[in-house]
Enzyme design. Structure first.
Site, PDB file in Angstrom:
ATOM      1  N   ARG A  71       0.817  -1.211   0.000  1.00  0.00           N
ATOM      2  CA  ARG A  71       0.000   0.000   0.000  1.00  0.00           C
ATOM      3  C   ARG A  71       0.857   1.271   0.000  1.00  0.00           C
ATOM      4  O   ARG A  71       0.526   2.247   0.657  1.00  0.00           O
ATOM      5  CB  ARG A  71      -0.947   0.031   1.217  1.00  0.00           C
ATOM      6  CG  ARG A  71      -2.000  -1.034   1.180  1.00  0.00           C
ATOM      7  CD  ARG A  71      -2.968  -0.761   0.030  1.00  0.00           C
ATOM      8  NE  ARG A  71      -4.077  -1.672   0.075  1.00  0.00           N
ATOM      9  CZ  ARG A  71      -5.163  -1.476   0.819  1.00  0.00           C
ATOM     10  NH1 ARG A  71      -5.292  -0.406   1.545  1.00  0.00           N
ATOM     11  NH2 ARG A  71      -6.121  -2.361   0.803  1.00  0.00           N
ATOM     12  N   ARG A 121      -3.772   6.851   0.624  1.00  0.00           N
ATOM     13  CA  ARG A 121      -4.278   8.085   1.237  1.00  0.00           C
ATOM     14  C   ARG A 121      -3.336   8.770   2.216  1.00  0.00           C
ATOM     15  O   ARG A 121      -3.604   9.878   2.651  1.00  0.00           O
ATOM     16  CB  ARG A 121      -5.619   7.810   1.911  1.00  0.00           C
ATOM     17  CG  ARG A 121      -6.741   7.643   0.888  1.00  0.00           C
ATOM     18  CD  ARG A 121      -7.988   7.144   1.559  1.00  0.00           C
ATOM     19  NE  ARG A 121      -7.710   5.833   2.147  1.00  0.00           N
ATOM     20  CZ  ARG A 121      -8.497   5.220   2.995  1.00  0.00           C
ATOM     21  NH1 ARG A 121      -9.608   5.786   3.399  1.00  0.00           N
ATOM     22  NH2 ARG A 121      -8.183   4.036   3.470  1.00  0.00           N
ATOM     23  N   ARG A 131      -7.550  11.918  -5.736  1.00  0.00           N
ATOM     24  CA  ARG A 131      -8.833  11.280  -5.390  1.00  0.00           C
ATOM     25  C   ARG A 131      -9.992  12.278  -5.291  1.00  0.00           C
ATOM     26  O   ARG A 131     -11.151  11.881  -5.344  1.00  0.00           O
ATOM     27  CB  ARG A 131      -8.698  10.481  -4.083  1.00  0.00           C
ATOM     28  CG  ARG A 131      -8.180   9.087  -4.256  1.00  0.00           C
ATOM     29  CD  ARG A 131      -9.216   8.145  -4.859  1.00  0.00           C
ATOM     30  NE  ARG A 131     -10.111   7.594  -3.865  1.00  0.00           N
ATOM     31  CZ  ARG A 131     -11.404   7.807  -3.803  1.00  0.00           C
ATOM     32  NH1 ARG A 131     -11.983   8.588  -4.687  1.00  0.00           N
ATOM     33  NH2 ARG A 131     -12.136   7.259  -2.873  1.00  0.00           N
ATOM     34  N   ASP A 178      -6.820  -2.596  -7.548  1.00  0.00           N
ATOM     35  CA  ASP A 178      -7.325  -3.241  -6.336  1.00  0.00           C
ATOM     36  C   ASP A 178      -7.480  -4.731  -6.617  1.00  0.00           C
ATOM     37  O   ASP A 178      -7.571  -5.139  -7.783  1.00  0.00           O
ATOM     38  CB  ASP A 178      -8.674  -2.643  -5.911  1.00  0.00           C
ATOM     39  CG  ASP A 178      -9.018  -3.059  -4.487  1.00  0.00           C
ATOM     40  OD1 ASP A 178      -8.398  -2.526  -3.549  1.00  0.00           O
ATOM     41  OD2 ASP A 178      -9.871  -3.952  -4.303  1.00  0.00           O
ATOM     42  N   TYR A 230     -14.855 -11.475   0.141  1.00  0.00           N
ATOM     43  CA  TYR A 230     -15.639 -10.275  -0.202  1.00  0.00           C
ATOM     44  C   TYR A 230     -16.904 -10.658  -0.976  1.00  0.00           C
ATOM     45  O   TYR A 230     -17.978 -10.096  -0.759  1.00  0.00           O
ATOM     46  CB  TYR A 230     -14.806  -9.291  -1.029  1.00  0.00           C
ATOM     47  CG  TYR A 230     -13.755  -8.582  -0.196  1.00  0.00           C
ATOM     48  CD1 TYR A 230     -14.119  -7.556   0.674  1.00  0.00           C
ATOM     49  CD2 TYR A 230     -12.415  -8.940  -0.262  1.00  0.00           C
ATOM     50  CE1 TYR A 230     -13.168  -6.914   1.451  1.00  0.00           C
ATOM     51  CE2 TYR A 230     -11.449  -8.305   0.513  1.00  0.00           C
ATOM     52  CZ  TYR A 230     -11.837  -7.293   1.370  1.00  0.00           C
ATOM     53  OH  TYR A 230     -10.911  -6.670   2.149  1.00  0.00           O
TER      54      TYR A 230
HETATM   55  O1  CP3 Z   1       0.217   0.763  -3.466  1.00  0.00           O
HETATM   56  C1  CP3 Z   1      -0.295  -0.369  -3.516  1.00  0.00           C
HETATM   57  O2  CP3 Z   1      -0.119  -1.246  -2.655  1.00  0.00           O
HETATM   58  C2  CP3 Z   1      -1.086  -0.728  -4.766  1.00  0.00           C
HETATM   59  C3  CP3 Z   1      -2.476  -0.592  -4.673  1.00  0.00           C
HETATM   60  C4  CP3 Z   1      -3.382  -1.544  -3.900  1.00  0.00           C
HETATM   61  C5  CP3 Z   1      -4.657  -1.107  -3.460  1.00  0.00           C
HETATM   62  N1  CP3 Z   1      -5.327  -2.204  -2.972  1.00  0.00           N
HETATM   63  C6  CP3 Z   1      -5.161   0.258  -3.583  1.00  0.00           C
HETATM   64  C7  CP3 Z   1      -6.273   0.697  -2.718  1.00  0.00           C
HETATM   65  C8  CP3 Z   1      -3.253  -2.896  -3.612  1.00  0.00           C
HETATM   66  C9  CP3 Z   1      -2.087  -3.825  -3.831  1.00  0.00           C
HETATM   67  C10 CP3 Z   1      -4.500  -3.294  -3.012  1.00  0.00           C
HETATM   68  C11 CP3 Z   1      -4.790  -4.675  -2.630  1.00  0.00           C
HETATM   69  C12 CP3 Z   1      -5.924  -4.927  -1.732  1.00  0.00           C
HETATM   70  N2  CP3 Z   1      -7.186  -4.401  -1.761  1.00  0.00           N
HETATM   71  C13 CP3 Z   1      -5.910  -5.910  -0.723  1.00  0.00           C
HETATM   72  C14 CP3 Z   1      -4.728  -6.783  -0.383  1.00  0.00           C
HETATM   73  C15 CP3 Z   1      -3.741  -6.034   0.459  1.00  0.00           C
HETATM   74  C16 CP3 Z   1      -4.172  -5.822   1.883  1.00  0.00           C
HETATM   75  O3  CP3 Z   1      -4.143  -4.666   2.309  1.00  0.00           O
HETATM   76  O4  CP3 Z   1      -4.488  -6.802   2.561  1.00  0.00           O
HETATM   77  C17 CP3 Z   1      -7.163  -5.925  -0.097  1.00  0.00           C
HETATM   78  C18 CP3 Z   1      -7.616  -6.791   1.061  1.00  0.00           C
HETATM   79  C19 CP3 Z   1      -7.971  -4.975  -0.778  1.00  0.00           C
HETATM   80  C20 CP3 Z   1      -9.378  -4.620  -0.496  1.00  0.00           C
HETATM   81  C21 CP3 Z   1      -9.474  -3.176  -0.165  1.00  0.00           C
HETATM   82  N3  CP3 Z   1      -9.535  -2.187  -1.114  1.00  0.00           N
HETATM   83  C22 CP3 Z   1      -9.419  -2.556   1.110  1.00  0.00           C
HETATM   84  C23 CP3 Z   1      -9.349  -3.269   2.433  1.00  0.00           C
HETATM   85  C24 CP3 Z   1      -9.453  -1.163   0.895  1.00  0.00           C
HETATM   86  C25 CP3 Z   1      -9.257  -0.066   1.908  1.00  0.00           C
HETATM   87  C26 CP3 Z   1     -10.477   0.477   2.489  1.00  0.00           C
HETATM   88  C27 CP3 Z   1     -10.167   1.813   3.165  1.00  0.00           C
HETATM   89  O5  CP3 Z   1     -10.709   2.819   2.663  1.00  0.00           O
HETATM   90  O6  CP3 Z   1      -9.376   1.830   4.113  1.00  0.00           O
HETATM   91  C28 CP3 Z   1      -9.552  -0.965  -0.500  1.00  0.00           C
HETATM   92  C29 CP3 Z   1      -9.563   0.334  -1.200  1.00  0.00           C
HETATM   93  C30 CP3 Z   1      -8.235   0.774  -1.661  1.00  0.00           C
HETATM   94  N4  CP3 Z   1      -7.423  -0.006  -2.450  1.00  0.00           N
HETATM   95  C31 CP3 Z   1      -7.589   2.031  -1.410  1.00  0.00           C
HETATM   96  C32 CP3 Z   1      -6.367   1.981  -2.087  1.00  0.00           C
HETATM   97  C33 CP3 Z   1      -5.358   3.078  -2.175  1.00  0.00           C
HETATM   98  C34 CP3 Z   1      -8.118   3.196  -0.578  1.00  0.00           C
HETATM   99  C35 CP3 Z   1      -9.406   3.699  -1.003  1.00  0.00           C
HETATM  100  C36 CP3 Z   1      -9.512   4.979  -1.786  1.00  0.00           C
HETATM  101  O7  CP3 Z   1      -8.566   5.586  -2.298  1.00  0.00           O
HETATM  102  O8  CP3 Z   1     -10.682   5.345  -1.911  1.00  0.00           O
END
Ligand code: CP3
Length: 345
Positions: free
Chosen positions: A28, A32, A41, A77, A152
């Site tokens: 990650r 944010r 965003r 994602d 999910y």
């Molecule tokens: O920089 C990186 O790592 C690349 C981008 C990346 C994202 N999601 C961007 C993201 C990667 C590799 C993921 C994988 C992902 N997504 C996983 C596996 C990694 C982990 O953390 O366990 C999982 C479980 C998800 C599902 C998911 N998507 C979650 C839990 C969330 C966060 C919810 C929150 O708002 O806290 C997302 C959304 C997401 N994916 C965001 C980002 C930057 C944030 C939301 C946004 O910008 O609106």
């Protein structure tokens, strides 16, 4: 854009080759906690960034430029290919992926189309091609693992205990296997297309599989993971398997055809190796430590590095992702510190 010589330290560590210093990247690392990301965003939704190659490449590059890490990870994602296969997914701020109509039966499986990457998500290959021209560090592609994706799809959103997911697995083993097969096929196609476009390593995120006991993992999940990693192996690109809370699964993981295992802070690197795990390792700083005073943080990181660098095949990373409260300056300083410490020790 950048004209530096290519830095292949991360790829060498994946292959357990000698390295000039321990390579670093952060799960990650785009997100944010960065002001630039928050500003982007404000203009675009999550999937709008994902589907616009110029913007997506910029977001992927930001942490490489700001933090000096040794690898980039494609900005997307785990639900990106699920959405592209025809399932409605929303990313809800502060929550994560939400599925309005969860998968609960064999009939629901027919809602998945086949994934044709060039037709259904052409922006991914395009972003990867742009990044390969722009980056001087390796680009990691990724996909979610079937269990974590299924969690999910079945729960309808994030969960604490995965009762519905595991209940489904126990009560409808045939539908479960059909779902695992479907998700594995989609992820193999998706990962292959990323590799063809230029991804130089791939990570498979099984964030929530630690919720499953070892015997159940072996019975309900391992065959699917065996299939995914053996397909990736054929491409010659290194693969990383990530999970959190998976100390009890590592002996089984060591038998899978993955190259690198990513572990979290609930087990030390020494303890992982003492289990007989002989693959390259990645991890395992508790991301909460990024809020600790610097002295405490680097004492902890030094202990991790002293264990990690005992054998070739070690990549410094967190045990799970960066979260919004983290200060990017701490990550920058930490990256420099890990490089300097492991160059001279
Ligand atoms: O920089 C990186 O790592 C690349 C981008 C990346 C994202 N999601 C961007 C993201 C990667 C590799 C993921 C994988 C992902 N997504 C996983 C596996 C990694 C982990 O953390 O366990 C999982 C479980 C998800 C599902 C998911 N998507 C979650 C839990 C969330 C966060 C919810 C929150 O708002 O806290 C997302 C959304 C997401 N994916 C965001 C980002 C930057 C944030 C939301 C946004 O910008 O609106």
């Amino acid at each position: 854009m950048e004209n530096k010589p290519f830095n292949d330290t991360f790829l060498k560590a994946c292959r357990k080759e000698a390295v000039p210093y321990i390579p670093v990247w952060y799960m990650r690392q785009a997100g944010r906690y960065q002001k630039e990301y928050r500003d982007i965003r404000k203009k675009y939704s999550f999937f709008e960034i994902n589907e616009n190659p110029e913007v997506c490449a910029k977001v992927t590059r930001l942490p490489v430029e700001q933090l000096g890490v040794d690898a980039a990870i494609l900005f997307a994602d785990i639900m990106t290919p699920i959405k592209a296969s025809g399932i409605e997914v929303e990313i809800v701020e502060g929550k994560g992926p939400v599925i309005a109509n969860p998968i609960r039966s064999m009939t629901d499986l027919s809602r998945f189309g086949d994934l044709h990457p060039e037709r259904d998500l052409p922006y991914i290959a395009e972003t990867i091609r742009l990044l390969r021209e722009q980056l001087s560090v390796p680009l990691i592609g990724f996909a979610g693992a079937p269990f974590t994706l299924a969690s999910y799809l079945i729960e309808g959103g994030p969960s604490k205990d995965y009762h519905k997911t595991k209940g489904f697995m126990y009560a409808q083993p045939d539908v479960w296997q059909a779902l695992m097969d479907k998700l594995a096929d989609i992820m193999i196609t998706y990962l292959r297309s990323q590799i063809e476009a230029g991804a130089q390593a791939v990570q498979v995120f099984d964030s929530w599989v630690g919720a499953v006991g070892a015997d159940d993992y072996e019975q309900y999940i391992a065959p699917t993971m065996e299939k995914i990693f053996s397909e990736i192996k054929k491409t010659g690109v290194p693969s990383i398997y990530f999970g959190s809370g998976t100390a009890h699964l590592l002996k089984i993981w060591n038998q899978l055809p993955a190259d690198v295992l990513s572990v979290d802070w609930r087990i030390s690197i020494d303890e992982v190796r003492a289990l007989g795990v002989d693959k390259a390792l990645q991890g395992n700083l508790d991301p909460s430590m990024l809020l600790a005073p610097w002295e405490m943080l680097f004492t902890r990181v030094k202990a991790i590095l002293d264990q990690g660098k005992k054998q070739p095949g070690y990549i410094f990373n967190l045990g799970h992702g960066i979260f919004p409260e983290v200060d990017g300056n701490v990550l920058k300083k930490l990256t420099e510190w890990v490089h300097d410490y492991t160059k001279s020790n």
